[in-house]
Design an enzyme around this catalytic site. Structure first.
Site, short mmCIF file in Angstrom:
data_model
loop_
_atom_site.label_atom_id
_atom_site.label_comp_id
_atom_site.label_asym_id
_atom_site.label_seq_id
_atom_site.Cartn_x
_atom_site.Cartn_y
_atom_site.Cartn_z
N GLU A 159 -97.42 -40.23 -25.84
CA GLU A 159 -97.55 -39.10 -26.78
C GLU A 159 -98.10 -37.85 -26.10
OE1 GLU A 159 -96.26 -38.50 -29.44
OE2 GLU A 159 -95.51 -40.53 -29.64
C1 LIG Z 1 -96.18 -48.45 -22.78
C2 LIG Z 1 -95.46 -47.16 -22.98
C3 LIG Z 1 -94.90 -46.90 -24.23
C4 LIG Z 1 -94.18 -45.72 -24.42
N1 LIG Z 1 -93.55 -45.50 -25.61
C5 LIG Z 1 -92.67 -44.46 -25.73
C6 LIG Z 1 -91.82 -44.34 -26.88
O1 LIG Z 1 -91.89 -45.12 -27.82
N2 LIG Z 1 -90.91 -43.32 -26.90
C7 LIG Z 1 -90.79 -42.43 -25.88
O2 LIG Z 1 -89.96 -41.55 -25.97
N3 LIG Z 1 -91.60 -42.52 -24.78
C8 LIG Z 1 -92.52 -43.51 -24.68
N4 LIG Z 1 -93.31 -43.62 -23.57
C9 LIG Z 1 -93.20 -42.62 -22.52
C10 LIG Z 1 -94.42 -41.73 -22.42
O3 LIG Z 1 -94.48 -40.85 -23.50
C11 LIG Z 1 -94.34 -41.00 -21.04
O4 LIG Z 1 -94.64 -41.98 -20.06
C12 LIG Z 1 -95.29 -39.83 -20.95
O5 LIG Z 1 -94.84 -38.78 -21.77
C13 LIG Z 1 -95.45 -39.31 -19.52
O6 LIG Z 1 -94.21 -39.10 -18.90
P1 LIG Z 1 -93.93 -39.71 -17.46
O7 LIG Z 1 -94.26 -41.15 -17.52
O8 LIG Z 1 -92.57 -39.33 -17.04
O9 LIG Z 1 -95.00 -39.03 -16.50
P2 LIG Z 1 -94.83 -37.61 -15.77
O10 LIG Z 1 -94.36 -36.60 -16.78
O11 LIG Z 1 -94.04 -37.79 -14.55
O12 LIG Z 1 -96.34 -37.28 -15.40
C14 LIG Z 1 -96.98 -37.69 -14.19
C15 LIG Z 1 -98.31 -36.95 -14.05
O13 LIG Z 1 -98.08 -35.53 -13.93
C16 LIG Z 1 -98.80 -34.83 -14.89
N5 LIG Z 1 -98.01 -33.70 -15.40
C17 LIG Z 1 -96.69 -33.69 -15.71
N6 LIG Z 1 -96.34 -32.48 -16.17
C18 LIG Z 1 -97.46 -31.71 -16.18
C19 LIG Z 1 -97.75 -30.36 -16.56
N7 LIG Z 1 -96.83 -29.55 -17.07
N8 LIG Z 1 -99.04 -29.92 -16.41
C20 LIG Z 1 -100.00 -30.73 -15.91
N9 LIG Z 1 -99.77 -32.00 -15.52
C21 LIG Z 1 -98.52 -32.49 -15.67
C22 LIG Z 1 -99.05 -35.84 -16.02
O14 LIG Z 1 -100.21 -35.48 -16.78
C23 LIG Z 1 -99.21 -37.13 -15.25
O15 LIG Z 1 -100.54 -37.27 -14.83
C24 LIG Z 1 -94.07 -44.78 -23.36
C25 LIG Z 1 -94.66 -45.05 -22.12
C26 LIG Z 1 -95.32 -46.22 -21.92
C27 LIG Z 1 -95.90 -46.50 -20.56
#
Ligand SMILES: Cc1cc2nc3c(=O)[nH]c(=O)nc-3n(C[C@H](O)[C@H](O)[C@H](O)COP(=O)(O)OP(=O)(O)OC[C@H]3O[C@@H](n4cnc5c(N)ncnc54)[C@H](O)[C@@H]3O)c2cc1C
Length: 593
Positions: free
Chosen positions: A435
């Site tokens: 989220e």
């Molecule tokens: C168990 C689990 C359940 C989930 N359930 C759902 C679901 O039901 N539906 C769904 O759609 N998604 C779901 N997700 C996905 C989740 O919302 C994403 O993992 C999350 O939004 C982060 O995206 P990412 O993993 O690609 O990390 P990234 O976006 O690659 O982030 C990596 C790091 O970079 C930082 N970062 C990235 N962009 C910025 C920025 N602009 N400014 C500062 N820092 C930044 C982040 O804070 C983080 O520390 C789930 C994930 C997990 C692990």
């Protein structure tokens, strides 16, 4: 063993926010403290007796078994889901026209805390379904609403949120899933990852809410649309039994919330998944924010809930475990009497109470924003918008610390899975990630909620805090004015920081570098504000000769004292870091790392 904190909610409803008065103001006289008492008692019972006992067994079994495209949830989950459905708990929040009870958020957050404390992996399904109902009530056409909302309200169908793709996590502008118009529907194709409860065996149908792009959509965030894509489509008789072209490819193995299936979903492998547009094309992000805002509050609530569970677990262990003779104690006294163990537990409890009080304050703002007329509601809309990143970010970050403290109280047994403390620690870890990570919440707070309106909503909140503290300055119990003075000092520091951020907008990297510190500062300040109000209410009750529960009220005063001395000083420390530290951060070259 889990015991729902019913009495704490009653205290907040009766003495801090005045539930009866609030409901009269909102024209919702059917909801009273008596009704709340009955609802909370029943919700607490279901959470403790039916849902909580499945937490540990669900963690061990996990939800990773995928057979012929179907996921088997851990033993007991489908029955617990049916118990929630049969008890009418899935209809609490939704509108009456769809079969819902339309209960105010101020009340429903309490029951939701209980479900999440009892078993976060299980209750996630409920959380997502309620979020989807919320979004469809706001944005879907009447025909889509009539088809898809009632079965979710009844608890027969569940909902998911399909945003994430391998290349599109925090950055939803990078979404590639395609939607091509055909007749009265669209054909959807693409892959979504990490989809919570994307496939499971607890419901008759699963309604996926999917973000996708139409072929002519503008690039980036402005070209995203949102679609309902059901697992089963209606057959010739109107029964939802015809499989849609979508499939769960695999289920992730993960650190925590192991009992909740996290699915890789493939849409449109052959003909294309049939999907129905919600709202208009290219309005997807605004619509999805309707669901995400609801879900962000709910994830903040999960932070509170897992903290409460970790605290109860730690307290119970500390009451039993004997080790050494506590100072001024006797042989056989449990570790609870060691001052450091006591310090840890009261620190946890004080912060949990602050979170809960802030959550209730946030929920009252949401109910006001929802029920008051346009003119009055807009100020509460702004307040809710400001509080969402604070509640989500602060409560989930602190939940990590509290779950860790709970583990520490157990010593070596905390590291062993048997007690459950390790599970709370592992389960809590997702909360600052999904989220929107904490960084995304912090960016939202600083750029969209503070800089965009030149601090208007933020300063309005600080004005309210200051006014409340002025009102407490003359309180008969001299502890209360002292607390009010501390909060006022912290609020002044927050003003200085806000002014500093607003002055530095010529280099947005500086605001971004201190955004998380600012979010945490605001969370602690808002928690302290609500603790001071709670303390004043408790002191008032203690001043009554017929105070029914003096021990409970004294404990409320004591916890507020602990919050002011152990947690509130972080506001001043973070303010100093922001005022002095943003330039050093942005002057570090990434090459030096
Ligand atoms: C168990 C689990 C359940 C989930 N359930 C759902 C679901 O039901 N539906 C769904 O759609 N998604 C779901 N997700 C996905 C989740 O919302 C994403 O993992 C999350 O939004 C982060 O995206 P990412 O993993 O690609 O990390 P990234 O976006 O690659 O982030 C990596 C790091 O970079 C930082 N970062 C990235 N962009 C910025 C920025 N602009 N400014 C500062 N820092 C930044 C982040 O804070 C983080 O520390 C789930 C994930 C997990 C692990």
């Amino acid at each position: 063993m889990y015991k729902a904190p019913v009495e704490d909610y009653q205290f907040l409803f009766d003495h801090v926010v005045g539930l009866d008065g609030l409901m009269q103001q909102l024209g919702n006289e059917d909801v009273s403290t008596d009704l709340a008492e009955a609802v909370l008692a029943e919700a607490g019972k279901l959470a403790a007796d039916v849902i909580a006992p499945l937490n540990h067994s669900g963690d061990i079994a996990g939800a990773t078994r995928l057979e012929d495209g179907h996921v088997k949830t851990p033993a007991g989950f489908a029955d617990a889901h049916a118990a929630m459905r049969d008890g009418g708990w899935s209809s609490m929040e939704s509108k009456a026209e769809f079969g819902g009870q339309a209960l105010p958020m101020t009340l429903t957050i309490a029951a939701n805390e209980f479900w999440q404390s009892a078993n976060m992996a299980f209750a996630l399904c409920h959380l997502l379904t309620q979020g989807q109902i919320h979004a469809l009530q706001k944005s879907a056409s009447p025909a889509l609403q009539q088809t898809y909302i009632p079965p979710m309200v009844e608890g027969r169908w569940t909902g998911t949120m399909n945003l994430t793709e391998p290349q599109a996590g925090s950055d939803l502008a990078a979404i590639k899933t395609r939607a091509v118009a055909q007749d009265d529907h669209y054909l959807i194709s693409g892959q979504k990852i990490y989809i919570t409860y994307g496939e499971h065996d607890m419901a008759e149908n699963i309604v996926h809410l999917v973000l996708a792009r139409t072929p002519d959509a503008p690039p980036g965030i402005k070209g995203i649309s949102v679609f309902i894509v059901p697992k089963y489509l209606p057959d010739d008789n109107g029964n939802f039994t015809r499989p849609n072209d979508l499939r769960c490819l695999s289920i992730e193995k993960k650190l925590g919330i192991k009992a909740s299936p996290t699915a890789v979903m493939q849409f449109g492998e052959t003909t294309g998944s049939v999907g129905y547009l919600v709202g208009k094309e290219n309005e997807g992000i605004d619509i999805m924010f309707g669901m995400m805002n609801h879900a962000r509050i709910a994830v903040g609530l999960q932070g509170l809930a897992i903290s409460e569970r970790a605290y109860q677990q730690a307290l119970s262990y500390a009451r039993d475990r004997v080790q050494g003779v506590p100072l001024d104690g006797k042989k056989g006294d449990p570790i609870l009497h060691h001052p450091d163990v006591l310090r840890t537990l009261v620190s946890m409890k004080a912060e949990i109470e602050a979170m809960r009080a802030l959550m209730v304050a946030g929920a009252t703002a949401m109910d006001r924003a929802h029920h008051l007329g346009d003119g009055e509601a807009s100020q509460f809309d702004a307040r809710v918008g400001l509080l969402i990143p604070i509640i989500k970010g602060w409560m989930t970050e602190r939940a990590q610390i509290i779950a860790s403290q709970g583990l520490q109280v157990h010593g070596g047994m905390g590291f062993i899975e048997e007690t459950g403390a390790a599970q709370h620690y592992r389960d809590s870890r997702i909360l600052t990630i999904y989220e929107g990570t904490t960084a995304i919440q912090a960016n939202d707070l600083v750029f969209r909620k503070t800089i965009r309106d030149q601090g208007a909503a933020l300063f309005a909140l600080l004005d309210d805090i200051d006014q409340d503290m002025t009102d407490l300055a003359g309180h008969a119990d001299d502890k209360i004015p002292a607390m009010a003075a501390r909060i006022t000092e912290a609020s002044t520091a927050a003003r200085d920081v806000a002014a500093h951020i607003l002055r530095g907008t010529n280099d947005p990297r500086r605001a971004a570098a201190s955004a998380t510190d600012f979010l945490m500062l605001m969370g602690t300040l808002c928690g302290g504000w609500m603790m001071a109000k709670s303390a004043a209410a408790a002191a008032h009750q203690l001043g009554n000769e017929d105070c029914e529960n003096p021990v409970f009220m004294k404990a409320k005063l004591g916890m507020a004292d602990i919050f002011m001395t152990h947690h509130l000083p972080q506001v001043l420390a973070r303010a100093k870091t922001i005022l002095e530290g943003d330039v050093p951060v942005v002057s570090i070259s990434p090459d030096w790392l």
